[in-house]
Scaffold this motif. Structure first.
Motif, mmCIF file in Angstrom:
data_model
loop_
_atom_site.group_PDB
_atom_site.id
_atom_site.type_symbol
_atom_site.label_atom_id
_atom_site.label_comp_id
_atom_site.label_asym_id
_atom_site.label_seq_id
_atom_site.Cartn_x
_atom_site.Cartn_y
_atom_site.Cartn_z
ATOM 1 N N ALA A 46 71.929 -76.746 30.910
ATOM 2 C CA ALA A 46 71.322 -76.149 29.660
ATOM 3 C C ALA A 46 71.853 -77.170 28.754
ATOM 4 C CB ALA A 46 71.566 -74.832 29.247
ATOM 5 N N VAL A 47 71.085 -78.100 28.264
ATOM 6 C CA VAL A 47 71.529 -79.204 27.400
ATOM 7 C C VAL A 47 71.487 -78.594 25.831
ATOM 8 C CG1 VAL A 47 70.903 -81.572 26.629
ATOM 9 C CG2 VAL A 47 70.389 -80.967 28.791
ATOM 10 N N SER A 48 72.828 -78.264 25.562
ATOM 11 C CA SER A 48 73.154 -77.642 24.195
ATOM 12 C C SER A 48 73.530 -78.835 23.007
ATOM 13 C CB SER A 48 74.073 -76.865 24.222
ATOM 14 O OG SER A 48 75.254 -77.249 25.185
ATOM 15 N N LYS A 49 73.487 -80.171 23.381
ATOM 16 C CA LYS A 49 73.635 -80.944 22.402
ATOM 17 C C LYS A 49 72.964 -80.932 21.077
ATOM 18 C CE LYS A 49 69.941 -84.223 23.593
ATOM 19 N NZ LYS A 49 69.695 -85.340 24.492
ATOM 20 N N THR A 50 73.739 -80.991 19.943
ATOM 21 C CA THR A 50 73.278 -80.839 18.656
ATOM 22 C C THR A 50 73.145 -79.212 18.095
ATOM 23 O OG1 THR A 50 70.816 -80.761 18.695
ATOM 24 C CG2 THR A 50 71.740 -82.991 18.595
ATOM 25 N N LEU A 55 73.628 -88.990 42.148
ATOM 26 C CA LEU A 55 73.069 -89.890 41.092
ATOM 27 C C LEU A 55 72.204 -89.429 40.029
ATOM 28 C CD1 LEU A 55 71.206 -92.237 43.736
ATOM 29 C CD2 LEU A 55 73.529 -92.539 42.574
ATOM 30 N N MET A 56 71.987 -90.043 38.860
ATOM 31 C CA MET A 56 71.498 -89.704 37.781
ATOM 32 C C MET A 56 70.456 -90.578 37.301
ATOM 33 S SD MET A 56 71.480 -89.880 34.265
ATOM 34 C CE MET A 56 72.327 -89.095 32.715
ATOM 35 N N CYS A 57 69.136 -90.107 36.759
ATOM 36 C CA CYS A 57 68.389 -91.068 36.100
ATOM 37 C C CYS A 57 67.621 -90.441 34.937
ATOM 38 C CB CYS A 57 67.431 -91.606 36.965
ATOM 39 S SG CYS A 57 65.929 -90.501 37.299
ATOM 40 N N ILE A 58 67.460 -91.168 33.883
ATOM 41 C CA ILE A 58 66.344 -90.991 32.649
ATOM 42 C C ILE A 58 65.074 -91.851 32.943
ATOM 43 C CG2 ILE A 58 66.253 -90.478 30.536
ATOM 44 C CD1 ILE A 58 69.224 -90.701 30.188
ATOM 45 N N PRO A 59 64.013 -91.566 33.454
ATOM 46 C CA PRO A 59 62.950 -92.367 33.566
ATOM 47 C C PRO A 59 62.410 -92.833 32.281
ATOM 48 C CG PRO A 59 62.571 -90.285 34.902
ATOM 49 C CD PRO A 59 63.580 -90.189 33.844
ATOM 50 N N GLY A 64 65.135 -84.835 35.769
ATOM 51 C CA GLY A 64 64.099 -83.769 35.358
ATOM 52 C C GLY A 64 64.578 -83.271 33.982
ATOM 53 N N MET A 65 63.496 -83.208 33.050
ATOM 54 C CA MET A 65 64.128 -82.651 31.701
ATOM 55 C C MET A 65 63.032 -81.614 30.940
ATOM 56 S SD MET A 65 65.641 -86.373 30.102
ATOM 57 C CE MET A 65 64.707 -86.432 28.796
ATOM 58 N N SER A 66 62.833 -81.155 30.000
ATOM 59 C CA SER A 66 62.079 -80.400 29.448
ATOM 60 C C SER A 66 60.595 -80.299 30.004
ATOM 61 C CB SER A 66 61.921 -80.198 27.972
ATOM 62 O OG SER A 66 63.130 -79.300 27.706
ATOM 63 N N GLY A 67 60.240 -81.679 29.845
ATOM 64 C CA GLY A 67 58.897 -82.131 30.068
ATOM 65 C C GLY A 67 58.405 -82.227 31.525
ATOM 66 N N LEU A 102 68.847 -80.061 36.844
ATOM 67 C CA LEU A 102 67.853 -80.314 35.961
ATOM 68 C C LEU A 102 68.358 -80.254 34.629
ATOM 69 C CD1 LEU A 102 65.106 -77.863 37.338
ATOM 70 C CD2 LEU A 102 65.163 -80.287 37.702
ATOM 71 N N ARG A 103 68.111 -81.304 33.832
ATOM 72 C CA ARG A 103 68.870 -81.373 32.475
ATOM 73 C C ARG A 103 67.875 -80.927 31.473
ATOM 74 N NH1 ARG A 103 69.333 -86.271 34.640
ATOM 75 N NH2 ARG A 103 68.092 -87.064 32.938
ATOM 76 N N ILE A 104 67.783 -79.664 30.771
ATOM 77 C CA ILE A 104 66.792 -79.139 30.086
ATOM 78 C C ILE A 104 67.357 -78.474 28.853
ATOM 79 C CG2 ILE A 104 64.906 -77.238 29.787
ATOM 80 C CD1 ILE A 104 65.124 -77.099 33.090
ATOM 81 N N GLY A 105 66.738 -79.181 27.981
ATOM 82 C CA GLY A 105 67.184 -78.748 26.459
ATOM 83 C C GLY A 105 66.375 -78.177 25.758
ATOM 84 N N THR A 106 65.372 -78.571 25.113
ATOM 85 C CA THR A 106 64.398 -78.268 24.092
ATOM 86 C C THR A 106 63.618 -77.126 24.606
ATOM 87 O OG1 THR A 106 63.824 -80.706 23.641
ATOM 88 C CG2 THR A 106 62.354 -79.117 22.819
ATOM 89 N N ALA A 107 63.408 -77.015 25.922
ATOM 90 C CA ALA A 107 62.622 -75.816 26.519
ATOM 91 C C ALA A 107 63.558 -74.522 26.640
ATOM 92 C CB ALA A 107 61.980 -76.245 27.696
ATOM 93 N N THR A 122 63.335 -77.114 19.599
ATOM 94 C CA THR A 122 63.654 -78.381 19.203
ATOM 95 C C THR A 122 64.940 -78.582 18.433
ATOM 96 O OG1 THR A 122 62.589 -77.874 17.069
ATOM 97 C CG2 THR A 122 61.300 -79.021 18.634
ATOM 98 N N ARG A 123 65.378 -79.818 18.595
ATOM 99 C CA ARG A 123 66.989 -80.138 18.296
ATOM 100 C C ARG A 123 66.846 -80.538 16.700
ATOM 101 N NH1 ARG A 123 67.240 -81.696 23.511
ATOM 102 N NH2 ARG A 123 66.056 -83.744 22.934
ATOM 103 N N PRO A 124 67.785 -80.028 15.850
ATOM 104 C CA PRO A 124 67.988 -80.330 14.273
ATOM 105 C C PRO A 124 67.908 -81.982 14.213
ATOM 106 C CG PRO A 124 69.774 -79.076 15.073
ATOM 107 C CD PRO A 124 69.068 -79.178 16.303
HETATM 108 C C1 LIG Z 1 68.798 -84.624 25.481
HETATM 109 C C2 LIG Z 1 68.747 -84.962 26.889
HETATM 110 C C3 LIG Z 1 68.157 -84.195 27.838
HETATM 111 C C4 LIG Z 1 67.618 -82.869 27.470
HETATM 112 O O1 LIG Z 1 66.187 -83.307 26.998
HETATM 113 P P1 LIG Z 1 64.910 -82.254 26.702
HETATM 114 O O2 LIG Z 1 63.810 -83.227 26.599
HETATM 115 O O3 LIG Z 1 65.349 -81.740 25.691
HETATM 116 O O4 LIG Z 1 65.139 -81.114 27.886
HETATM 117 C C5 LIG Z 1 68.382 -84.445 29.173
HETATM 118 N N1 LIG Z 1 69.105 -85.577 29.529
HETATM 119 C C6 LIG Z 1 69.628 -86.404 28.613
HETATM 120 C C7 LIG Z 1 70.337 -87.467 29.302
HETATM 121 C C8 LIG Z 1 69.559 -85.953 27.372
HETATM 122 O O5 LIG Z 1 70.478 -86.815 26.586
#
Ligand SMILES: *Cc1c(COP(=O)(O)O)cnc(C)c1O
Length: 234
Positions: free
Chosen positions: A44-48, A173-177, A205-208, A221-226, A230-232
């Motif tokens: 659960a991505v809790s940043k911000t 391993l980790m990636c952000i496409p 994998g993220m929210s989308g 899975l790194r999921i924040g927004t969902a 939405t982040r401030p």
């Molecule tokens: C913020 C962030 C996410 C979460 O993104 P959402 O689209 O809000 O789910 C996942 N991975 C990384 C590296 C991020 O910085």
């Protein structure tokens, strides 16, 4: 995108309910893909987001969280961890070598290992603190110049160097496409690379696109927004 990430009314955000419905979606994706139930953990991505937004997820029993800044995590998490000591905190953002001491003390997992200088500093700091942090190598699967991570071709040699020269154990391993790409080939590439290196962890994998990532072999899975809305904006 699923319906819960378009909520704009902050008071309507229910992180615990969102987590439950996402977990159900993931379970069905796993079943479709023939993967074992429970094969994927939600980070659960809790940043911000502040502690008030995070607590409902903790109260609901969720324990794995992601933050992208060392400083922010140090400000927010000690108080939350005092109440929930079994939290696993994962660093998913870039790490400067001058923050390694704080990062090793604060995080249980670091997903952004991407250069020898950082690997060396992490090895020395873990030794010093007597604390073992799990490590993921970040791979820049889209080879985007502005993005952190190693190019795929550089990963095998770096992985070997981490093990032999620095004595580091790598979990995955980790990636952000690239935001504009179809993520499927990126997820498939990361999964293939992890398999060939014999690594069990796959953070993608993220929210989308978490359903797709779950089907293509993600373990985290790194999921924040969902989950948190939405982040401030700063
Ligand atoms: C913020 C962030 C996410 C979460 O993104 P959402 O689209 O809000 O789910 C996942 N991975 C990384 C590296 C991020 O910085």
């Amino acid at each position: 995108m699923s319906s819960h990430d378009v909520l704009s009314d902050d008071d309507a955000i229910d992180p615990a309910a969102n987590l439950a419905s996402i977990a159900a979606e993931i379970e069905s994706a796993l079943e479709e893909a023939g993967r074992a139930s429970g094969a994927v953990t939600i980070t659960a991505v809790s940043k911000t987001h502040d502690a008030d937004r995070i607590r409902p997820a903790l109260e609901a029993g969720h324990r794995v969280f992601g933050e992208n800044r060392v400083q922010e995590a140090m400000a927010k998490w000690p108080a939350l961890k005092a109440d929930y000591p079994d939290v696993e905190l994962r660093l998913i953002g870039p790490l400067q070598t001058n923050k390694v001491k704080e990062a090793v003390a604060t995080f249980d997992v670091i997903e952004s290992l991407d250069r020898p200088k950082l690997a060396r500093a992490l090895a020395a700091e873990m030794e010093k603190q007597g604390r073992r942090v799990k490590l993921y190598i970040q791979v820049n699967t889209g080879e985007e110049p502005q993005k952190a991570g190693l190019a795929p071709a550089e990963v095998p040699a770096f992985y070997e160097q981490c093990r032999t020269e620095f004595g580091l154990e790598i979990e995955g391993l980790m990636c952000i496409p690239p935001a504009e790409d179809d993520p499927a080939p990126h997820f498939a590439l990361l999964a293939k690379m992890a398999k060939s290196l014999g690594l069990s962890g796959l953070s993608m994998g993220m929210s989308g696109d978490y359903r797709l990532a779950a089907q293509l072999g993600a373990t985290h899975l790194r999921i924040g927004t969902a989950i948190f809305g939405t982040r401030p904006v700063h």
